[in-house]
Motif scaffolding. Structure first.
Motif, PDB file in Angstrom:
ATOM      1  N   VAL A   1      -1.602  -1.330  -4.155  1.00  0.00           N
ATOM      2  CA  VAL A   1      -2.706  -0.368  -4.108  1.00  0.00           C
ATOM      3  C   VAL A   1      -2.100   1.003  -3.871  1.00  0.00           C
TER       4      VAL A   1
ATOM      5  N   ALA B   1      -6.933  -1.509   0.167  1.00  0.00           N
ATOM      6  CA  ALA B   1      -5.781  -2.401   0.313  1.00  0.00           C
ATOM      7  C   ALA B   1      -6.133  -3.596   1.197  1.00  0.00           C
TER       8      ALA B   1
ATOM      9  N   THR C   1      -8.294   4.379   0.442  1.00  0.00           N
ATOM     10  CA  THR C   1      -7.486   3.366  -0.252  1.00  0.00           C
ATOM     11  C   THR C   1      -6.823   2.417   0.746  1.00  0.00           C
ATOM     12  N   ASP C   2      -6.706   2.803   2.022  1.00  0.00           N
ATOM     13  CA  ASP C   2      -6.300   1.837   3.047  1.00  0.00           C
ATOM     14  C   ASP C   2      -7.318   0.702   3.103  1.00  0.00           C
TER      15      ASP C   2
ATOM     16  N   THR D   1      -6.563   7.562  -8.658  1.00  0.00           N
ATOM     17  CA  THR D   1      -5.798   6.334  -8.391  1.00  0.00           C
ATOM     18  C   THR D   1      -5.558   5.539  -9.666  1.00  0.00           C
TER      19      THR D   1
ATOM     20  N   VAL E   1       0.079  -7.344   4.457  1.00  0.00           N
ATOM     21  CA  VAL E   1      -0.112  -6.011   3.894  1.00  0.00           C
ATOM     22  C   VAL E   1       1.080  -5.161   4.316  1.00  0.00           C
TER      23      VAL E   1
ATOM     24  N   SER F   1       0.964   5.592  -0.664  1.00  0.00           N
ATOM     25  CA  SER F   1       0.165   6.813  -0.766  1.00  0.00           C
ATOM     26  C   SER F   1       0.362   7.438  -2.142  1.00  0.00           C
TER      27      SER F   1
ATOM     28  N   LYS G   1       0.850  -1.193   0.000  1.00  0.00           N
ATOM     29  CA  LYS G   1       0.000   0.000   0.000  1.00  0.00           C
ATOM     30  C   LYS G   1       0.884   1.241   0.000  1.00  0.00           C
TER      31      LYS G   1
ATOM     32  N   LYS H   1       2.447  -1.548   4.663  1.00  0.00           N
ATOM     33  CA  LYS H   1       2.085  -0.131   4.684  1.00  0.00           C
ATOM     34  C   LYS H   1       3.377   0.663   4.505  1.00  0.00           C
TER      35      LYS H   1
END
Length: 247
Positions: free
Chosen positions: A59, A154, A150-151, A89, A166, A22, A20, A168
């Motif tokens: 993502v 994901a 979008t978190d 996105t 996942v 940003s 994931k 981050k």
């Protein structure tokens, strides 16, 4: 069949990962717009993970182009504002796909909003098949619904594709007990439980995303994406970097 690192024996304890990122990671000055150099840098990092022999999904947010919440503050209908963010996105996804393919990493963009001329529709089994064939899959369009970050996208996609973890990707090297930029005494956790994160109200992901990972027992790795080889070390099981959150 595509030939690549995903066909090789994995050098990681994880077989399938979801990264994931940003939207600001792609941004130019002030985190806005799309910077081709940053796209190339991100693609290089993703390629490093890919070459570990793991299956990779990504993502990306759209905050470098638009934020639905900001549109709402200006008086825009929130659903419309969020739809614009979803389109952002997709633009970021296409940018990353191009940057990956320039580095000889096969990639596909799947979007929750149908736009067949530019990207595939999101189809779970097709996405899994792409990864099994050694292609990076970029999930765009969020969840396809307004009012979700979008978190959350994901966490949802990670659950659907049965990802092992996942990741981050952030600009800090893990989860701290205080803001390390403001408190020099802040200490980094190497490992956390979902319960501890909730009890201490630690900022990891939005609550919807975090709860989805907790309920489906998907570990979350918080790591500095930009710092040297921290991401690779963490994915190879080195707990001296990043923070791993599990049951």
């Amino acid at each position: 069949m595509d030939t690549n690192g995903a066909a090789n024996k994995s050098q990681s304890p994880y077989g399938r990962v979801l990264l994931k990122l940003s939207g600001e990671a792609l941004g130019g000055e002030g985190g806005c717009g799309i910077d081709p150099d940053k796209a190339a840098f991100i693609a290089g990092k993703v390629k490093d993970v890919y070459q570990l022999g793991v299956q990779v999904a990504v993502v990306m947010g759209g905050g470098n182009l638009w934020r639905g919440a900001n549109g709402e503050k200006m008086g825009m209908d929130r659903t419309t504002a969020d739809h614009i963010g979803m389109l952002g996105t997709v633009m970021n996804g296409l940018t990353l796909r191009d940057a990956l393919e320039r580095q000889d990493v096969p990639a596909r963009v799947q979007t929750a909003i149908q736009m067949n001329q530019v990207a595939e529709p999101y189809i779970r089994l097709r996405a899994i098949r792409h990864m099994e064939k050694g292609r990076v899959v970029i999930f765009a369009g969020g969840t396809g619904n307004p009012f979700f970050t979008t978190d959350s996208a994901a966490a949802l996609r990670a659950t659907e594709i049965e990802a092992d973890i996942v990741i981050k990707a952030t600009q800090v090297d893990g989860v701290y007990n205080a803001d390390p930029k403001k408190d020099p005494t802040a200490t980094r956790y190497t490992q956390l439980t979902y319960k501890k994160v909730l009890e201490d109200r630690l900022n990891v992901m939005d609550m919807t995303a975090f709860t989805l990972c907790e309920e489906n027992d998907i570990p979350i790795l918080v790591v500095n994406f930009w710092q040297d080889d921290d991401l690779l070390r963490a994915l190879q099981g080195d707990h001296s970097v990043g923070t791993i959150i599990t049951k």
